[in-house]
Design a protein around this motif. Structure first.
Motif, PDB file in Angstrom:
ATOM      1  N   ASP A 193       0.840  -1.191   0.000  1.00 40.07           N
ATOM      2  CA  ASP A 193       0.000   0.000   0.000  1.00 40.07           C
ATOM      3  C   ASP A 193       0.881   1.249   0.000  1.00 40.07           C
ATOM      4  OD1 ASP A 193       0.221   1.102   2.898  1.00 40.07           O
ATOM      5  OD2 ASP A 193      -0.059  -1.069   3.093  1.00 40.07           O
ATOM      6  N   GLU A 194       0.293   2.340  -0.341  1.00 36.21           N
ATOM      7  CA  GLU A 194       1.056   3.577  -0.532  1.00 36.21           C
ATOM      8  C   GLU A 194       1.799   3.989   0.736  1.00 36.21           C
ATOM      9  OE1 GLU A 194       0.344   8.220  -1.967  1.00 36.21           O
ATOM     10  OE2 GLU A 194      -1.198   6.736  -2.315  1.00 36.21           O
ATOM     11  N   GLN A 195       1.083   3.886   1.851  1.00 34.87           N
ATOM     12  CA  GLN A 195       1.686   4.361   3.110  1.00 34.87           C
ATOM     13  C   GLN A 195       2.928   3.573   3.491  1.00 34.87           C
ATOM     14  OE1 GLN A 195      -1.166   4.510   6.261  1.00 34.87           O
ATOM     15  NE2 GLN A 195      -1.153   6.754   6.192  1.00 34.87           N
ATOM     16  N   SER A 196       2.778   2.238   3.450  1.00 34.86           N
ATOM     17  CA  SER A 196       3.968   1.465   3.847  1.00 34.86           C
ATOM     18  C   SER A 196       5.092   1.602   2.825  1.00 34.86           C
ATOM     19  CB  SER A 196       3.665  -0.016   4.097  1.00 34.86           C
ATOM     20  OG  SER A 196       2.515  -0.404   3.505  1.00 34.86           O
ATOM     21  N   LEU A 197       4.733   1.788   1.563  1.00 35.04           N
ATOM     22  CA  LEU A 197       5.763   1.978   0.547  1.00 35.04           C
ATOM     23  C   LEU A 197       6.551   3.264   0.842  1.00 35.04           C
ATOM     24  CD1 LEU A 197       7.008   1.305  -2.256  1.00 35.04           C
ATOM     25  CD2 LEU A 197       5.254   2.757  -3.251  1.00 35.04           C
ATOM     26  N   LEU A 198       5.812   4.333   1.090  1.00 38.23           N
ATOM     27  CA  LEU A 198       6.498   5.607   1.344  1.00 38.23           C
ATOM     28  C   LEU A 198       7.318   5.564   2.627  1.00 38.23           C
ATOM     29  CD1 LEU A 198       3.852   8.271   0.305  1.00 38.23           C
ATOM     30  CD2 LEU A 198       6.116   7.912  -0.681  1.00 38.23           C
TER      31      LEU A 198
END
Lengths: 588, 225
Positions: free
Chosen positions: A572-577
């Motif tokens: 997901d975007e959050q964990s990726l960032l």
């Protein structure tokens, strides 16, 4: 009643089987004792029962040795009274012998390593147990457990469906905890690097040790499995002295690992399990094991040393002490590895004294926990261990053995010590650096204050001024990642094969390259190695990505610096960032 | 020198020695007929530990009182062990010097040295006897052979002290020493005194196994700082 002219069937059987059990090592231990008494104070039973010589190792040994002298030794055959030789005639005699070999000795081998002559009482005490078991004379608990292991395949009678249900349950808990469906416990997966075997006590009373181990394997990117059958690495044959049972149990496990074509059998933390599987099993089963075997202690230590898992030792800040399992230490030479691991995952480690080869038995060894008729005797002798523990001032006693866990818990309750017992796997799992899911270089990550990160994020795009190469053969994945990175200020270059990734890295000199491990063409491991060896890319951070965590092994096997991080698919975007930011910030 | 003393110093000793040698050979063959166990598994423990190192360590452990807790924590008992066995070795040597190299005993220092160590060993023997008879633990594990063997050695060491100057006037001191030596040679293979015959074997097998498993050399306790 049997008279001295008439021997009971059982007594006769014991004597006739004795001859078949005598190896040169045992015969040496029978003839070499000089009754010097140097072993006396090495036994915890003696220390806890002052004034009672029947607990003295030499005295106990003589209960067995007298049979050898009477039936095999010259002087004892001609002048038995001169050397205190003797025989057994009735079942009552055998019951007396049972009381000594099962009830007054845990086979801890402490007297053996303290004997100036090299007499190994523990070995021939086990032999005597085996002789009695062969005629059905044994404590009831030993009979029950042996039966379970013979008939059901594990010593706690755990049914296959219960075992598999437990693994499912643990998988679900892990998936929920880590928010990752990929973290299931694999069962019967062929061709794995590691086949993991456990103690049935873990299924029945302590499933957390299974999920903790699974978590560690997962974060290490291990290609592992658990067997659906033959999974019990414990072996009651070690305690009962029954080599046939020992051989059958060991063979069951060895054959299952062979069937799965596992490269290595990892044995969870259990002293007698480790000894009986790793050291005695091949001998009892007459089986030349075609794969490697190691204790999970060594596995965990290796993961840490190789940077495959990372820990924050401050999460285990209570004072801890370590209890050496007799089987791990005095019978398999494992002294320093658990301590090394303990120092890496705890902040306040205190040695109990004595320790290592001189440590005292937990008093639950040798199958003592299954012999309830001797419980008062066992708990009385446990005062030695209790005093040892108390003197450390520790709040936690760590041990790598399930018998020791039970034995220590029992004595802690009995002597009202303010302590709890745990195992290394629990401490390692507790200290795992999980949330960031970023592998960091040896030496540990620098501290990044949370407020600073938040302020930084609020003020400007988090990836401003960053250059990133996204390498993946799936266009959707490339687009997804590139969009996220660009939305947060990064300049992104796309690569759809290993060669394109190499070229982009060399020409664009990015800060970060995300490398998919399953691209066609040049293998990702080779691409990774080439990137690492490129003198122009020494500052490049690499984050490997895969939907198959076990593929990470191919990367970690390269003889170069490991990647700075890894990401699972999907992400997901959050964990990726969060992960990418952390990798990039660690660079400064 | 009387014919009796000459007989005791030579023929009696030689016959006794041959007898002891034959019994020992038979005894070793008997011992070796037991099958030696094998280890199929791979080695465990630190890579630096090996069966060969384990065997050497095991043989030498008796000369390393610091290695085992049992000897490290009982220095007086260990000292007694050393003195006693040195005394026995000196008395055995004396039983060869007197008949085959009596000239050596013209050196008074050597005589005093032998007398000193055998007398000390004799005294240790008495202490050991008191310990064996006085301690409840020792009594429980002792057999008539244990008491008799120790008593025999005490008396023999006593006569070794008297025999060391090799004076034939009066002869009874030498006679007693050599008659006891002959009895000793015949009795030893059937008694606990023959432990020295087994020591190399038991220690070899235990050391090999412990070395293979990484237990030898022993990892002693370390105190926390």
């Amino acid at each position: 009643m049997s008279s001295k002219n008439h021997r009971s069937h059982n007594a006769q059987e014991v004597l006739s089987r004795l001859g078949k059990k005598l190896s040169r090592q045992i015969a040496g231990s029978m003839v070499a004792c000089v009754h010097c008494g140097m072993c006396t104070n090495s036994c915890h039973y003696v220390l806890a029962n002052p004034g009672d010589p029947t607990y003295a190792p030499a005295y106990k040994a003589d209960r067995i040795r007298k049979l050898f002298k009477r039936h095999y030794d010259w002087t004892g055959r001609v002048f038995p009274w001169w050397v205190k030789a003797g025989s057994v005639f009735s079942d009552e005699d055998l019951e007396e012998l049972k009381d000594t070999v099962f009830g007054k000795c845990t086979n801890c081998r402490r007297c053996s390593v303290n004997c100036p002559m090299g007499v190994d009482l523990a070995t021939f005490n086990r032999m005597a147990r085996g002789l009695l078991v062969s005629v059905g004379i044994m404590p009831e608990g030993v009979a029950v457990v042996s039966k379970d292991q013979w008939e059901i395949g594990n010593q706690m009678g755990v049914l296959k469906e219960d075992y598999l249900d437990t693994l499912d349950w643990m998988s679900e808990e892990l998936q929920a905890e880590l928010d990752d469906p990929a973290v299931a416990i694999p069962v019967d997966k062929p061709d794995c690097e590691i086949v993991y075997s456990i103690n049935p006590r873990e299924v029945k009373y302590d499933p957390r040790t299974i999920s903790d181990a699974a978590k560690i394997f997962y974060f290490a990117g291990e290609n592992w499995t658990m067997p659906s059958e033959g999974w019990d690495m414990t072996n009651f044959g070690l305690f009962s002295g029954d080599d046939d049972l020992g051989g059958a149990v060991a063979r069951r496990l060895f054959e299952k690992v062979s069937e799965l074509r596992g490269k290595k059998l990892v044995i969870s933390e259990c002293g007698h399990g480790y000894r009986s599987t790793r050291c005695e099993g091949p001998n009892w089963a007459k089986f030349d094991v075609p794969f490697e075997m190691e204790s999970s202690i060594i596995t965990m230590l290796r993961y840490l040393k190789e940077g495959r898992i990372h820990v924050d030792k401050t999460r285990n800040s209570e004072p801890v002490t370590f209890h050496d399992s007799c089987n791990n230490a005095r019978s398999c030479g494992m002294f320093e590895e658990p301590r090394e691991l303990l120092r890496l995952v705890t902040t306040d480690f205190r040695e109990m004294y004595p320790n290592r080869a001189e440590n005292f038995c937990c008093t639950g060894g040798g199958g003592a926990m299954s012999m309830s008729e001797y419980t008062p005797r066992r708990l009385k002798s446990a005062v030695v261990k209790a005093n040892q523990l108390k003197a450390t001032g520790a709040k936690v006693v760590v041990t790598s053995c399930h018998n020791c866990v039970d034995g220590l818990n029992d004595l802690i309750r009995h002597y009202k010590l303010d302590m709890r017992v745990t195992q290394l796997v629990n401490l390692v799992a507790n200290a795992l650096v999980v949330p960031a899911r970023v592998a960091v270089p040896a030496g540990g990550p620098p501290e990044i204050p949370g407020e600073a990160v938040e302020a930084f994020a609020a003020e400007r795009p988090v990836l401003a001024d960053r250059t990133i190469v996204v390498a993946d053969d799936e266009p959707d994945q490339v687009t997804l990642l590139a969009t996220i990175f660009e939305d947060h200020g990064a300049t992104v270059y796309r690569a759809y094969s290993g060669d394109e990734a190499l070229e982009a890295a060399r020409s664009r000199k990015p800060d970060l390259l995300t490398l998919d491990l399953a691209m066609p063409g040049r293998p990702a491991a080779e691409v990774f190695e080439m990137l690492r060896k490129d003198a122009g890319l020494v500052d490049l951070k690499i984050c490997v990505r895969s939907e198959r965590p076990e593929l990470r092994q191919t990367i970690y096997e390269q003889a170069v610096r490991p990647p700075e991080g890894y990401l699972d698919k999907p992400v997901d975007e959050q964990s990726l960032l969060r992960s990418v930011r952390k990798i990039l910030e660690l660079a400064h | 020198m009387s014919e009796l003393l000459h007989f005791c110093e030579h023929r009696l000793q030689e016959v006794s020695l041959v007898f002891m040698g034959l019994v020992y050979v038979t005894r070793i063959l008997w011992f070796l007929h037991f099958k030696a166990g094998k280890e199929r598994q791979g080695q465990t423990g630190a890579p630096s530990t090996t069966p060969a190192k384990g065997i050497l360590y095991s043989w030498a452990i008796i000369a390393m009182p610091w290695a085992m807790e049992s000897t490290r924590t009982k220095p007086l008992l260990y000292a007694q062990f050393v003195v006693f066995h040195l005394g026995v070795a000196a008395a055995i040597t004396l039983s060869f010097i007197i008949p085959y190299a009596p000239g050596l005993l013209e050196n008074r220092l050597l005589v005093w040295a032998i007398q000193g160590i055998t007398a000390a060993a004799c005294a240790v023997g008495l202490i050991r006897m008191a310990r064996r008879a006085g301690s409840r633990y020792m009594r429980a594990i002792s057999s008539p052979d244990d008491y008799f063997s120790l008593a025999l050695l005490i008396v023999w060491l006593f006569f070794a002290v008297l025999a060391a100057p090799n004076q034939t006037s009066p002869e009874w001191r030498l006679l007693a020493f050599f008659i006891l030596t002959a009895f000793f040679l015949v009795y030893v293979p059937f008694s606990k005194i023959s432990h020295y015959l087994y020591y190399p074997f038991t220690r070899y097998y235990f050391g090999k196994s412990m070395g293979y498993r990484g237990v030898y050399p022993l990892q002693r306790s370390v105190k926390s700082h």
